[in-house]
Motif scaffolding. Structure first.
Motif, mmCIF file in Angstrom:
data_model
loop_
_atom_site.group_PDB
_atom_site.id
_atom_site.type_symbol
_atom_site.label_atom_id
_atom_site.label_comp_id
_atom_site.label_asym_id
_atom_site.label_seq_id
_atom_site.Cartn_x
_atom_site.Cartn_y
_atom_site.Cartn_z
ATOM 1 N N MET A 346 0.839 -1.195 0.000
ATOM 2 C CA MET A 346 0.000 0.000 0.000
ATOM 3 C C MET A 346 0.879 1.252 0.000
ATOM 4 O O MET A 346 1.707 1.435 0.901
ATOM 5 N N THR A 347 0.709 2.115 -0.993
ATOM 6 C CA THR A 347 1.428 3.381 -1.022
ATOM 7 C C THR A 347 0.669 4.415 -0.180
ATOM 8 O O THR A 347 -0.495 4.216 0.176
ATOM 9 N N ASP A 348 1.315 5.543 0.106
ATOM 10 C CA ASP A 348 0.711 6.550 0.980
ATOM 11 C C ASP A 348 -0.589 7.114 0.417
ATOM 12 O O ASP A 348 -1.505 7.459 1.163
ATOM 13 N N ASP A 349 -0.688 7.220 -0.920
ATOM 14 C CA ASP A 349 -1.914 7.757 -1.518
ATOM 15 C C ASP A 349 -2.736 6.684 -2.237
ATOM 16 O O ASP A 349 -3.690 6.991 -2.945
ATOM 17 N N ASN A 350 -2.365 5.416 -2.044
ATOM 18 C CA ASN A 350 -3.073 4.280 -2.637
ATOM 19 C C ASN A 350 -3.063 4.288 -4.162
ATOM 20 O O ASN A 350 -3.959 3.732 -4.802
ATOM 21 N N LEU A 351 -2.016 4.878 -4.740
ATOM 22 C CA LEU A 351 -1.865 4.906 -6.194
ATOM 23 C C LEU A 351 -0.498 4.347 -6.579
ATOM 24 O O LEU A 351 0.448 4.414 -5.789
ATOM 25 N N PRO A 352 -0.401 3.787 -7.787
ATOM 26 C CA PRO A 352 0.888 3.223 -8.222
ATOM 27 C C PRO A 352 1.908 4.303 -8.534
ATOM 28 O O PRO A 352 1.586 5.491 -8.635
ATOM 29 N N ARG A 353 3.158 3.884 -8.709
ATOM 30 C CA ARG A 353 4.271 4.783 -8.980
ATOM 31 C C ARG A 353 5.014 4.339 -10.240
ATOM 32 O O ARG A 353 5.204 3.142 -10.469
ATOM 33 N N PHE A 354 5.440 5.306 -11.033
ATOM 34 C CA PHE A 354 6.360 5.052 -12.138
ATOM 35 C C PHE A 354 7.696 5.660 -11.746
ATOM 36 O O PHE A 354 7.786 6.857 -11.489
ATOM 37 N N HIS A 355 8.754 4.829 -11.685
ATOM 38 C CA HIS A 355 10.061 5.311 -11.256
ATOM 39 C C HIS A 355 11.112 5.114 -12.344
ATOM 40 O O HIS A 355 11.131 4.083 -13.025
#
Length: 429
Positions: A346-355
């Motif tokens: 679970m991320t802090d804003d509940n959204l995925p990340r592109f890195h």
């Protein structure tokens, strides 16, 4: 090389999935156009897309195909993310927010297309999913969610109590959101099917090969395991919540939420006619949610938050039998044939990340319990980006720098212990 998946972590799925393609440990030095780290939905979707475009691809997997979240989840192929649709443009900005809504709203369609194209035997059902409302707050949430998706043309509909009772088989819920875009699959069978298709397209998958180091060598990257190396100008990191070793920040950027599933023995026809009779997968709006769906043999797969380890294993299993019987009284006294669990990141804003971890090294992670469709979509997106078909300005997510989740360790203890405490007392009768 094949390694037997552990029963407590993969349960029913390991018992009923077709075999994975034969793979080998990485030995010696191998060269590729793209090295993909991780053989789950994202990594294999990326590898398959790359290979179909003519690229030489090597996938390096620390354990076995689908060992992580891909082989442990409940198998709901959902559209979108947990957060409300209107929230995405507010968090990501109008451009990326609407792009992500479109990409993930069409996510199940992309999964179904993969299954059809490669003839993947994964118990696919396209009937949709039911998000079931707990109390007035749940009805309000689903009503808002339905309005926001309908405004974007999505095939969703809010069901009243009578329709919900008929389609779920219980009077416990006041309403349900029917999402006709969605469906269910046997999740381990799907990821193994992706792997089989990837191998047929020329992908070289190396299992039981944990990555120890990733370092630059001129304009190339050298991915090192204990047995060998893969040298490639591009690397895709697709390890998500199960990341260890280099770029472990991917794992630390996410808070572990444990989730378990239990499966009954195959149920008799007279019961199957009344519980999820049209084959939908379902979950509810409770803060500590429950999920339930049928497999192809008529087993009810029932799950919730919690880790099946230590003393909590019995707590969650007993709760599952009580909760299942409360929802469906005909199942009182029915036990479980399989039990398993895994970890949702679970991320802090509940959204995925592109890195972009470095020049030539990219990855997407943080699916927040929605790994099947988003993983399939983002694997394809990563491949198209690496191939130069999708520029950074055209991505459905902004490029961000990974940061450790706030209060991660405390939250993880709280989630695991809190779920066990709740399940120790809830639904006692």
């Amino acid at each position: 090389m094949s390694v037997k998946l552990e029963a407590i972590t993969h349960g029913l799925w390991a018992a009923t999935a077709p075999e994975a393609p034969v793979t080998a440990v990485l030995y010696g030095d191998v060269r590729a156009d793209v090295a993909v780290v991780g053989a789950g939905y994202t990594g294999l979707s990326a590898a398959l897309t790359l290979a179909e475009a003519g690229a030489r691809v090597v996938v390096i997997e620390a354990r076995e195909i689908g060992f992580g979240g891909a082989g442990r989840n409940v198998g709901l192929v959902n559209a979108g993310m947990w957060v409300m649709p209107d929230e995405l443009p507010r968090v990501l900005g109008a451009v990326h927010g609407e792009r992500l809504l479109t990409a993930l709203g069409d996510g199940p369609k992309e999964v179904f297309a993969r299954v059809d194209k490669h003839n993947i035997a994964c118990e696919l059902k396209r009937e949709g999913t039911l998000h079931c409302a707990v109390g007035a707050a749940g009805v309000k949430e689903l009503s808002e969610r339905a309005q926001q998706w309908q405004a974007r043309g999505a095939d969703v509909r809010l069901l009243d109590a009578a329709e919900t009772r008929r389609m779920v088989g219980t009077d416990a819920y006041a309403a349900a959101l029917l999402d006709k875009r969605a469906g269910t699959i046997q999740p381990l069978a799907y990821v193994r099917g992706l792997a089989t298709a990837a191998v047929a397209a020329g992908v070289d998958i190396r299992s039981e090969s944990p990555v120890e180091q990733i370092e630059a060598a001129g304009d190339q990257w050298c991915v090192t395991t204990s047995g060998g190396t893969v040298t490639a100008p591009r690397v895709i990191m697709a390890t998500d919540a199960y990341t260890k070793g280099p770029w472990e920040i991917i794992r630390k950027e996410q808070v572990y939420l444990p989730y378990f599933n239990c499966a009954t023995t195959p149920l008799p026809p007279d019961i199957l006619r009344h519980i999820l009779p049209e084959g939908h997968g379902a979950w509810d709006t409770a803060e500590v949610l429950s999920s339930f769906r049928m497999d192809a043999a008529g087993r009810l797969v029932f799950g919730s938050v919690g880790a099946l380890r230590g003393a909590a294993q019995g707590v969650h299993s007993r709760w599952g039998r009580r909760a299942m019987a409360k929802l469906f009284p005909a199942l009182k006294g029915v036990g479980f044939e399989h039990e398993w669990y895994g970890w949702i990141g679970m991320t802090d804003d509940n959204l995925p990340r592109f890195h972009r971890f470095a020049d030539g090294v990219v990855g997407v992670s943080g699916y927040n319990g929605r790994g099947i469709a988003p993983g399939t979509v983002m694997g394809r997106v990563l491949a198209e980006h690496v191939l130069g078909k999708l520029s950074e300005d055209e991505l459905p997510l902004p490029v961000t720098t990974p940061q450790e989740a706030r209060h991660r360790a405390v939250k993880e203890v709280y989630y695991e212990a809190g779920a066990a405490m709740l399940h120790a007392v809830e639904h006692r009768f």
